[in-house]
Design a protein around this motif. Structure first.
Motif, PDB file in Angstrom:
ATOM      1  N   LYS A 111       0.871  -1.255   0.155  1.00 26.22           N
ATOM      2  CA  LYS A 111      -0.243  -0.053  -0.167  1.00 26.22           C
ATOM      3  C   LYS A 111       1.163   1.239   0.226  1.00 26.22           C
ATOM      4  O   LYS A 111       0.704   2.361  -0.582  1.00 26.22           O
ATOM      5  N   TRP A 112       2.038   1.204   0.797  1.00 28.68           N
ATOM      6  CA  TRP A 112       3.014   2.230   0.215  1.00 28.68           C
ATOM      7  C   TRP A 112       3.154   2.444  -0.384  1.00 28.68           C
ATOM      8  O   TRP A 112       3.591   3.986  -0.898  1.00 28.68           O
ATOM      9  N   ARG A 113       3.064   1.539  -1.988  1.00 29.33           N
ATOM     10  CA  ARG A 113       3.373   1.928  -3.211  1.00 29.33           C
ATOM     11  C   ARG A 113       2.524   2.530  -4.032  1.00 29.33           C
ATOM     12  O   ARG A 113       2.906   2.717  -5.060  1.00 29.33           O
ATOM     13  N   ILE A 114       1.125   2.980  -3.123  1.00 29.25           N
ATOM     14  CA  ILE A 114       0.249   3.270  -3.989  1.00 29.25           C
ATOM     15  C   ILE A 114       0.907   4.852  -4.503  1.00 29.25           C
ATOM     16  O   ILE A 114       1.665   5.411  -3.730  1.00 29.25           O
ATOM     17  N   ALA A 115       0.786   4.921  -5.628  1.00 34.17           N
ATOM     18  CA  ALA A 115       0.919   6.623  -6.448  1.00 34.17           C
ATOM     19  C   ALA A 115      -0.141   6.811  -6.682  1.00 34.17           C
ATOM     20  O   ALA A 115      -1.796   7.368  -6.877  1.00 34.17           O
ATOM     21  N   ASP A 116      -0.082   8.450  -6.465  1.00 30.88           N
ATOM     22  CA  ASP A 116      -1.331   9.373  -6.958  1.00 30.88           C
ATOM     23  C   ASP A 116      -0.766   9.766  -8.415  1.00 30.88           C
ATOM     24  O   ASP A 116      -0.853   9.065  -9.093  1.00 30.88           O
ATOM     25  N   ARG A 117      -2.075  10.713  -9.070  1.00 34.50           N
ATOM     26  CA  ARG A 117      -1.659  11.389 -10.246  1.00 34.50           C
ATOM     27  C   ARG A 117      -0.520  11.839 -10.759  1.00 34.50           C
ATOM     28  O   ARG A 117      -0.264  11.461 -11.990  1.00 34.50           O
ATOM     29  N   ASN A 118       0.120  12.128 -10.123  1.00 32.84           N
ATOM     30  CA  ASN A 118       1.449  12.789 -10.572  1.00 32.84           C
ATOM     31  C   ASN A 118       2.641  10.946 -10.616  1.00 32.84           C
ATOM     32  O   ASN A 118       3.462  10.777 -10.885  1.00 32.84           O
TER      33      ASN A 118
END
Length: 129
Positions: free
Chosen positions: A26-33
């Motif tokens: 879950k710490w690898r989830i990226a935002d739109r950027n």
């Protein structure tokens, strides 16, 4: 996400508590950027311990995760964190990554500093290679 917010604004103690209940992936989830919570922690100028804690939890490879602009948390930390943070990151890294971390940090700092400081960093970079 809440993890991004926590990484940017919370202490290492809070991150450690979250890491006990939030799976590592879950710490690898990226935002739109393409920024992960590790990217946000690298920009947390007031809490360098937060980045160090995330690296301790996720492993040194998280410093090399690239966002959509091909910027890594390591590059962001070189721009936003105190020099001591880079030293601590290098110390915790395996030998094969230690010199990569040191060289990249010096390069980023040299590209983003004022003239006098820039000259001394370039000298350091030249003689460390």
């Amino acid at each position: 996400t809440p993890l991004h917010f926590a990484a940017k604004n919370q202490s290492a103690e809070t991150i450690e508590k979250l890491a006990q209940i939030v799976p590592a992936e879950k710490w690898r989830i990226a935002d739109r950027n393409g920024d992960t919570p590790v990217h946000f922690a690298a920009q947390n100028e007031n809490q360098s311990a937060t980045l160090l804690k995330l690296v301790n939890i996720l492993g040194v490879d998280c410093l090399f995760w690239k966002n959509k602009r091909n910027i890594t948390p390591l590059q962001l930390s070189a721009m936003h964190q105190p020099a001591e943070t880079a030293d601590k990151l290098a110390q915790t890294a395996p030998a094969e990554k230690r010199s990569i971390i040191q060289q990249l940090v010096l390069q980023v700092r040299a590209e983003n500093c004022e003239a006098n400081e820039c000259c001394s960093l370039l000298v350091l970079l030249t003689y460390r290679i």
